[in-house]
Design an enzyme around this catalytic site. Structure first.
Site, short mmCIF file in Angstrom:
data_model
loop_
_atom_site.label_atom_id
_atom_site.label_comp_id
_atom_site.label_asym_id
_atom_site.label_seq_id
_atom_site.Cartn_x
_atom_site.Cartn_y
_atom_site.Cartn_z
N ALA A 57 -0.39 9.27 2.76
CA ALA A 57 -1.12 10.46 3.19
C ALA A 57 -0.72 11.64 2.30
CB ALA A 57 -0.79 10.76 4.65
N GLU B 55 -0.46 0.92 4.54
CA GLU B 55 -1.16 0.69 5.81
C GLU B 55 -2.62 0.32 5.58
OE1 GLU B 55 0.33 4.45 7.39
OE2 GLU B 55 1.08 3.32 9.09
N GLU C 73 7.77 6.85 5.56
CA GLU C 73 7.53 8.00 6.41
C GLU C 73 8.79 8.56 7.06
OE1 GLU C 73 5.75 5.31 6.16
OE2 GLU C 73 3.62 5.71 6.44
N GLY D 267 0.57 5.47 4.16
CA GLY D 267 -0.82 5.16 4.45
C GLY D 267 -1.44 4.25 3.40
N1 T1G Z 1 1.31 13.77 -0.88
C1 T1G Z 1 1.13 14.86 -1.67
N2 T1G Z 1 1.63 14.97 -2.92
C2 T1G Z 1 2.35 13.94 -3.37
C3 T1G Z 1 2.59 12.77 -2.61
C4 T1G Z 1 2.03 12.72 -1.31
N3 T1G Z 1 2.17 11.65 -0.54
N4 T1G Z 1 3.37 11.94 -3.35
C5 T1G Z 1 3.59 12.55 -4.51
N5 T1G Z 1 2.99 13.74 -4.54
C6 T1G Z 1 2.99 14.68 -5.65
C7 T1G Z 1 4.36 15.25 -5.92
O1 T1G Z 1 4.60 16.37 -5.10
C8 T1G Z 1 4.24 15.61 -7.38
O2 T1G Z 1 3.48 16.82 -7.43
C9 T1G Z 1 3.36 14.51 -7.96
O3 T1G Z 1 2.65 13.97 -6.84
C10 T1G Z 1 4.15 13.40 -8.63
O4 T1G Z 1 5.10 12.96 -7.66
C11 T1G Z 1 -0.41 7.89 7.49
C12 T1G Z 1 1.50 9.73 7.47
C13 T1G Z 1 4.70 8.04 -5.12
C14 T1G Z 1 7.04 7.25 -5.56
O5 T1G Z 1 6.12 9.46 1.31
O6 T1G Z 1 7.57 8.85 -3.03
O7 T1G Z 1 1.45 8.12 4.45
O8 T1G Z 1 5.19 18.25 -8.60
O9 T1G Z 1 7.10 13.52 -9.08
O10 T1G Z 1 8.46 10.29 -9.42
O11 T1G Z 1 1.47 6.64 7.97
O12 T1G Z 1 5.78 10.72 -5.37
O13 T1G Z 1 3.38 17.12 -9.90
O14 T1G Z 1 2.82 19.03 -8.33
O15 T1G Z 1 7.33 12.13 -6.96
O16 T1G Z 1 6.34 9.02 -10.10
C15 T1G Z 1 3.99 8.51 2.72
C16 T1G Z 1 5.78 10.19 -1.40
C17 T1G Z 1 3.31 9.78 3.10
C18 T1G Z 1 5.25 8.89 -0.83
C19 T1G Z 1 5.84 8.70 -7.20
N6 T1G Z 1 4.13 8.45 1.28
N7 T1G Z 1 5.73 10.17 -2.84
O17 T1G Z 1 7.05 9.20 -7.71
O18 T1G Z 1 6.17 11.19 -9.01
S1 T1G Z 1 3.17 9.95 4.84
C20 T1G Z 1 5.22 8.97 0.68
C21 T1G Z 1 6.68 9.52 -3.54
C22 T1G Z 1 2.03 8.76 5.27
C23 T1G Z 1 0.90 7.43 6.97
C24 T1G Z 1 1.86 8.53 6.72
C25 T1G Z 1 6.60 9.63 -5.03
C26 T1G Z 1 6.03 8.38 -5.71
P1 T1G Z 1 3.73 17.87 -8.65
P2 T1G Z 1 6.54 12.50 -8.16
P3 T1G Z 1 7.06 9.90 -9.16
#
Ligand code: T1G
Length: 702
Positions: A65, A108, A128, A105
């Protein structure tokens, strides 16, 4: 409805390929879920299409998400109309084709598809819990049905990423596609091969049961790490629902638990930390075109605890690294310490034997400067004295290629003084690792006045390349992390003069969420080391507030764990700290000698005396232009000092109290204790305008 620009449909013969394109990581941002649903409906309505592939453009499948959307009140589709439900209900099979990441997500959605194919290098997970929530798209109900309750509990309460081969073994992934080939082609071929298979294999139709005892056992096993938090426990509750309720009831239970967490303080703080860790990589005052040099051939000077740890950090991330010391005996000792460190990890089961051998083979002890004269970066990690470091930098300057970068691991010495003995001050920077250097994630990049943008960018990028979180610090005594921590280190001892005991302070800080109390940490690091720093500061600063109690313990030879006694007493071979009546007696007699009035302290006063003193110093650092942003200081506290992540960071936590209350308390302690509590100008201004600390505008980098 025209294809949403973030999701499009292409046709490979009778296979519909639904492509998500929402850079940089295909988060489920505005329009993405709607686009998936629209294109799914389109393909199901098209008789020429027999099956579908869901795939991501760019470097990843769907990374989850859009975290930026949390807490903004953005409307979500109701249960029954979400992508997970539409995929589930699709009359035609859908194959999720995974590269890069399928997280939250993203996974999921993949689990709501009928099949999952992934390249070897892909990683999947439900992280999450790391942002204070739980999988809210059916993950707590589908994952147990794929891998069993116990494995699902472990994956969901840790949030860890699972490499595709392991995910295939666990049953999350059905097919591994070769790296290097076309995932899309493999997925289309796979879709073609199952297009006619019925009934469609829906994860929701599987059943899962578990011994009810595993949930209580899991709650017990996470208790220490999950203290003061809700999300890890809610994850267990949701997985328990998967094992005790019909699928749709479990989905309702999951949604209820998710809703409670999304707006929780811990979720807000963890989201803040997530974005702060990405913001810290940005160097706004360097030219946007600045490129980092891609380091290929590093060397480390100094094979002591730090130098050895730094060499391990390089080897752990695939670098061949040379390591040198003043003489063969020191070098041999250093190499033996490295071998012992790796052997301990193998014994603990956190490192495989063959991987240890691979890493050891990357660390090359060398006898002289000539052997490193082909390196493109050198990290100096010798004894913390300027008169030892300067000759080494002069020698390096003489033998290293002119464009080689010379970095120092110094924790406090003036980087300009070091750069001054070389003809390449533009290629000098501090790279301050935290001990143990191969474990602690924080790397402070210290900015001497003449460092070029390329040098700074290279140091920052090098840190990230070896698994660190690089944070820029100004060239000031103690740089940023240790300088902001220094008042905390003083106040904790001054509290003893006023009637506290080490075990009381440690209990307060562990209850707050630190893994270890600061006195126990002192005993671990060695009290003699702190004494050196205090001596140096007392010699140069007549107003330096001495700490007689700490000095007395060192005089008594109580250096901490290494001497069996420090702030605490230790049994032989046991690292458990035991309160020591001898220490209480020393405290009592010195406090009496100093004539300090004794008082009883509340936990809150102890906590605020330590942390407010550091908030004040952090504000001084910002107003002097020694850090880019308050959240950088928070990142340093999270990754340098173990500040509890679910409280966001030092400045974020103080904002929870309120900048005006923080200022007023510091002003009161200024009246009571004198100059060391003088409020910083920036803090005063923030209090007057009621501007949150984390919105403070620091002075330009100096
Ligand atoms: N949402 C918004 N922005 C995100 C994002 C996300 N999920 N993931 C990364 N970004 C942005 C980050 O801020 C950065 O922005 C750029 O992308 C590159 O990220 C329904 C509710 C995927 C392993 O927790 O773990 O799904 O600084 O530097 O090192 O049940 O990003 O360039 O402006 O980290 O290659 C669950 C979180 C969400 C994954 C990549 N998902 N992201 O790592 O790049 S909750 C997460 C990461 C959810 C559902 C629930 C990592 C990555 P900017 P980065 P990276």
């Amino acid at each position: 409805m025209p294809d949403s620009p973030v999701v499009r449909l292409e046709k490979d013969g009778e296979i519909g390929v639904i492509i998500v394109n929402y850079p940089p990581v295909n988060a489920l941002g505005p329009g993405v879920s709607e686009g998936i649903i629209d294109n799914l409906n389109t393909t199901n309505a098209d008789p020429s299409l027999k099956a579908m592939v869901l795939i991501g453009d760019g470097r990843s499948f769907i990374a989850g998400a859009d975290i930026r959307g949390f807490g903004t009140g953005r409307k979500r589709a109701p249960i029954g109309q979400r992508t997970y439900d539409v995929l589930d209900a699709s009359p035609k099979p859908v194959v999720a084709a995974i590269h890069g990441f399928a997280l939250g997500g993203g996974l999921e959605n993949a689990m709501a598809c009928h099949y999952r194919i992934a390249v070897t290098s892909a990683k999947v997970g439900l992280p999450e819990v790391l942002i204070g929530i739980l999988p809210g798209g059916g993950g707590t109900q589908r994952l147990p049905r794929l891998v069993g309750a116990q494995t699902a509990l472990e994956l969901i309460t840790t949030g860890r990423h699972v490499p595709a081969p392991e995910a295939a073994r666990l049953g999350i992934i059905d097919e591994i596609a070769p790296d290097g080939g076309s995932l899309r082609a493999a997925a289309v071929a796979y879709a073609r091969s199952i297009a006619a298979t019925r009934p469609l294999p829906r994860v929701r139709d599987k059943t899962v049961s578990a011994d009810p005892a595993i949930f209580g056992a899991m709650r017990k096993s996470i208790a220490h790490k999950a203290r003061n938090q809700k999300a890890p426990y809610y994850c267990i509750d949701a997985v328990e629902a998967a094992c005790t309720r019909p699928f749709d009831d479990g989905i309702q239970r999951e949604a209820q638990l998710f809703a409670e967490l999304e707006t929780s303080d811990e979720a807000k703080a963890l989201r803040y930390a997530f974005f702060a860790e990405r913001e810290v990589a940005k160097l706004p005052d360097l030219p946007a075109t600045t490129a980092a040099h891609d380091v290929a051939n590093p060397a480390v000077i100094g094979a002591g605890t730090m130098g050895g740890g730094i060499a391990m950090a390089f080897a752990d991330f695939g670098y061949d690294v040379k390591i040198m010391d003043a003489n063969q005996e020191a070098l041999d000792r250093g190499m033996q310490r490295i071998r012992n460190n790796y052997a301990t990890s193998v014994k603990r089961g956190s490192l495989a034997e063959d991987e240890m051998q691979r890493r050891l083979a990357r660390i090359h002890p060398v006898a002289s400067y000539q052997h490193i004269s082909d390196c493109d970066v050198v990290v100096e990690a010798v004894f913390e004295r300027m008169d030892v470091k300067q000759p080494i930098f002069a020698k390096l300057d003489a033998v290293m290629p002119p464009n080689a970068f010379l970095f120092s691991n110094t924790s406090a010495l003036d980087m300009d003084e070091l750069a001054a003995v070389t003809k390449r001050p533009d290629r000098i920077a501090g790279t301050h690792f935290f001990s143990p250097a191969n474990v602690m994630k924080l790397l402070e990049v210290v900015r001497p006045s003449k460092a070029s943008p390329e040098t700074l960018m290279t140091a920052m990028a090098l840190g990230r390349r070896i698994g660190k979180i690089s944070a820029m610090a100004g060239n000031t005594d103690g740089f940023v992390a240790n300088r902001s921590r220094a008042p905390f280190n003083s106040e904790m001892v001054i509290l003893l003069e006023e009637g506290c005991l080490p075990e009381q302070v440690d209990r307060v800080m562990v209850d707050f969420g630190y893994p270890m109390g600061p006195f126990a940490v002192g005993d671990l690091a060695g009290l003699d080391i702190g004494a050196e720093g205090r001596k140096r500061r007392a010699a140069t600063n007549p107003n330096y507030r001495k700490l007689p109690i700490a000095d007395k313990l060192v005089e008594m030879g109580r250096y901490g764990q290494k001497t069996g006694a420090g702030w605490y007493r230790y049994e032989t071979g046991d690292r458990t700290p035991h309160p020591d009546p001898d220490v209480a007696a020393v405290i009592k007699s010195l406090a009496a000698e100093m004539g300090v009035p004794q008082k009883a302290f509340t936990d809150s006063e102890i906590l605020r005396r330590l942390l407010f003193s550091s908030v004040n110093e952090a504000c001084r650092i910002l107003e002097e232009g020694k850090a880019y942003r308050p959240s950088d200081i928070d990142v340093m506290w999270l990754h340098g000092f173990g500040f509890p992540r679910y409280r966001g960071g030092l400045m974020y936590w103080a904002d929870g109290i309120g900048v005006r209350d923080v200022y007023n308390q510091i002003a009161a302690w200024h009246q009571q204790y004198g100059d060391r509590w003088a409020p910083s100008g920036l803090l005063r201004d923030l209090a007057q305008t009621k501007t949150p600390l984390r919105e403070a505008k620091p002075a330009p980098f100096a």
